[in-house]
Motif scaffolding. Structure first.
Motif, PDB file in Angstrom:
ATOM      1  N   MET A  18       3.555   0.280   1.763  1.00 44.36           N
ATOM      2  CA  MET A  18       2.802   0.722   2.936  1.00 44.36           C
ATOM      3  C   MET A  18       2.998   2.208   3.189  1.00 44.36           C
ATOM      4  O   MET A  18       2.067   2.893   3.599  1.00 44.36           O
ATOM      5  CB  MET A  18       3.177  -0.116   4.153  1.00 44.36           C
ATOM      6  CG  MET A  18       2.587  -1.504   4.069  1.00 44.36           C
ATOM      7  SD  MET A  18       2.650  -2.458   5.600  1.00 44.36           S
ATOM      8  CE  MET A  18       4.335  -2.300   6.071  1.00 44.36           C
ATOM      9  N   LYS A  22      -0.075   4.755   3.376  1.00 46.72           N
ATOM     10  CA  LYS A  22      -0.338   5.628   4.520  1.00 46.72           C
ATOM     11  C   LYS A  22      -0.635   7.046   4.042  1.00 46.72           C
ATOM     12  O   LYS A  22      -1.513   7.714   4.574  1.00 46.72           O
ATOM     13  CB  LYS A  22       0.854   5.633   5.473  1.00 46.72           C
ATOM     14  CG  LYS A  22       0.966   4.361   6.279  1.00 46.72           C
ATOM     15  CD  LYS A  22       2.209   4.424   7.154  1.00 46.72           C
ATOM     16  CE  LYS A  22       2.403   3.170   7.938  1.00 46.72           C
ATOM     17  NZ  LYS A  22       3.619   3.200   8.768  1.00 46.72           N
ATOM     18  N   PHE A 118      -1.180  -2.179   8.783  1.00 45.81           N
ATOM     19  CA  PHE A 118       0.158  -1.690   8.443  1.00 45.81           C
ATOM     20  C   PHE A 118       1.107  -1.889   9.622  1.00 45.81           C
ATOM     21  O   PHE A 118       2.256  -2.302   9.448  1.00 45.81           O
ATOM     22  CB  PHE A 118       0.134  -0.208   8.055  1.00 45.81           C
ATOM     23  CG  PHE A 118      -0.707   0.112   6.856  1.00 45.81           C
ATOM     24  CD1 PHE A 118      -0.971  -0.827   5.877  1.00 45.81           C
ATOM     25  CD2 PHE A 118      -1.243   1.381   6.706  1.00 45.81           C
ATOM     26  CE1 PHE A 118      -1.746  -0.515   4.767  1.00 45.81           C
ATOM     27  CE2 PHE A 118      -2.012   1.700   5.599  1.00 45.81           C
ATOM     28  CZ  PHE A 118      -2.268   0.755   4.630  1.00 45.81           C
TER      29      PHE A 118
END
Length: 150
Positions: A18, A22, A118
């Motif tokens: 994640m 991002k 997320f």
């Protein structure tokens, strides 16, 4: 799930993915087709990893907790089990909406939904780390009493 170490390893892997996503999921990066394709592939892999993590919990953690004599452990297990369904639905909806067609055209709406996804996964993993894992370590049910915790 064979050990709590495996549990933590999966969590760490998901969180690392994640973090990478991002960084990848910015309008500038996604405007470049190879980057968008890579983000798409990484998101699909993340979805698989989260599903595997939840399935491993379903097989390896919750059954033992659900039959445990401590009602607090049973309640804890049911709380985590009930939290899985919305998370799975959110992933499935996200996949159908943004990933299934492989068009790699990611909009501002996509970015908002990805960030929300997320956030939800991070909250789940944080709750596992701060609530579930300490209780599992306390019980020693998985052969790893708190004294051996990592």
């Amino acid at each position: 799930m064979s050990t709590l170490v495996d549990f933590r390893d999966r969590q760490t892997e998901i969180l690392a993915m994640m973090s990478e996503l991002k960084a990848m999921c910015t309008p500038q990066n996604l405007a470049i087709k190879p980057n968008a394709k890579a983000a798409h592939e990484h998101l699909c892999t993340l979805a698989d990893k989260v599903k595997q993590h939840l399935a491993a919990e379903d097989r390896g953690v919750y059954p033992a907790l659900l039959i445990h004599e401590d009602p607090k452990l049973k309640s804890l297990a049911w709380g985590f089990i009930s939290g899985e369904k919305p998370l799975r639905k959110q992933f499935d909806s996200f996949y159908r909406k943004w990933l299934k067609d492989c068009d790699f055209e990611f909009t501002d709406e996509f970015l908002v939904e990805a960030r929300e996804l997320f956030r939800v996964v991070e909250e789940r993993l944080e709750r596992e780390r701060n609530v579930l894992l300490p209780r599992l370590e306390e019980t020693g049910m998985f052969g790893e009493p708190a004294a051996n915790a990592v």
